[in-house]
Design an enzyme around this catalytic site. Structure first.
Site, short mmCIF file in Angstrom:
data_model
loop_
_atom_site.label_atom_id
_atom_site.label_comp_id
_atom_site.label_asym_id
_atom_site.label_seq_id
_atom_site.Cartn_x
_atom_site.Cartn_y
_atom_site.Cartn_z
N LEU A 211 -1.68 1.30 12.12
CA LEU A 211 -1.95 0.43 10.98
C LEU A 211 -2.73 1.26 9.97
O LEU A 211 -3.52 2.12 10.35
CB LEU A 211 -2.85 -0.75 11.40
N ASP A 212 -2.53 0.98 8.69
CA ASP A 212 -3.32 1.67 7.66
C ASP A 212 -4.81 1.43 7.90
O ASP A 212 -5.20 0.36 8.36
CB ASP A 212 -2.97 1.13 6.26
N ARG A 213 -5.60 2.41 7.56
CA ARG A 213 -7.05 2.32 7.81
C ARG A 213 -7.70 1.04 7.26
O ARG A 213 -8.49 0.40 7.95
CB ARG A 213 -7.74 3.58 7.23
N THR B 226 -6.51 -1.83 6.87
CA THR B 226 -5.86 -3.03 7.42
C THR B 226 -6.46 -3.36 8.78
O THR B 226 -6.86 -2.47 9.51
CB THR B 226 -4.35 -2.76 7.58
N ARG C 197 2.38 -3.61 1.35
CA ARG C 197 1.54 -3.43 0.17
C ARG C 197 2.40 -3.20 -1.08
O ARG C 197 2.18 -3.81 -2.13
CB ARG C 197 0.58 -2.26 0.40
#
Length: 228
Positions: A62-64, A66, A165
């Site tokens: 997961l993106d940081r 998120t 996003r």
């Protein structure tokens, strides 16, 4: 090291599934910050008194900024089987996103073609004819509105870089706090209001259905949206 044990949503001999906090990195990167994979290794070493190196396979990321569900594999066999499950899209991934605007349609399937820019670590939507573009597909549904924000539930069909996003931004609904994709201001903790809410898949070894829901971050707006 903050305790991770109260954020573990599922654990057996094969898998460990954790509710990631916004700001945590899943895997080591150039920042040198301790990744969640290391934190969980330490937890397992302590909990089971394990000698030697603990295996911890990263199934997906997961993106940081998120938060939400992340699956790790405790054995190489579980890792290769989970990789197959993800590759064959046999996993249902549901996200919640808080957006500043309300989309024109209450639900829709979005298909875009995305190109990643390595230098800026961003992706953008381009024409389908672009040779280097990857198809990105999701479905969203408007779940709830507050005075200033709307809560969208997103089902992901492809796993592209920054996909949710970018795609929500293309319909004029950037995610709250996401400065990279059109939000007008950041969240105070540096997070973006995107949460990996639910995951459904068949256990790679036990063959039973796993369905998990991750509690939302400890934040008043999230809490408001989580209440029925």
């Amino acid at each position: 090291m903050h305790s991770v044990s109260n954020r573990i949503l599922y654990e057996d001999n094969h898998l460990i599934i954790v509710n990631k906090l916004a700001g945590e990195i899943v895997q080591g990167d150039k920042t040198g910050d301790e990744p969640l994979s290391e934190t969980i290794k330490k937890y397992i070493k302590e909990k089971y008194n394990k000698p030697g190196e603990v295996f911890m396979g990263v199934v997906h990321r997961l993106d940081r900024p998120t938060s939400g569900l992340v699956i790790f594999a405790k054995t190489s066999k579980a890792l290769s089987r989970m990789n197959e499950i993800f590759r064959d899209r046999e996993v249902k991934k549901i996200y919640w996103a808080i957006c500043k605007s309300t989309p024109k349609k209450t639900s829709d399937r979005l298909i875009n073609y995305l190109v990643k820019n390595e230098k800026t670590n961003t992706s953008r939507a381009v024409e389908a004819s672009n040779k280097s573009a990857l198809k990105a597909e999701l479905e969203y549904t408007l779940l709830k509105k507050s005075d200033n924000y709307s809560l969208l539930e997103v089902e992901l069909f492809t796993g592209r870089h920054h996909q949710i996003r970018v795609q929500l931004s293309t319909i004029g609904c950037p995610i709250k706090g996401d400065l990279k994709y059109g939000s007008d201001r950041s969240n105070s903790d540096g997070s973006i209001s995107l949460h990996a809410r639910k995951i459904i898949f068949t256990h790679p070894v036990k063959k039973e259905k796993i369905e998990l829901i991750a509690p939302v971050p400890n934040d008043s707006l999230w809490q408001y949206f989580e209440k029925e």
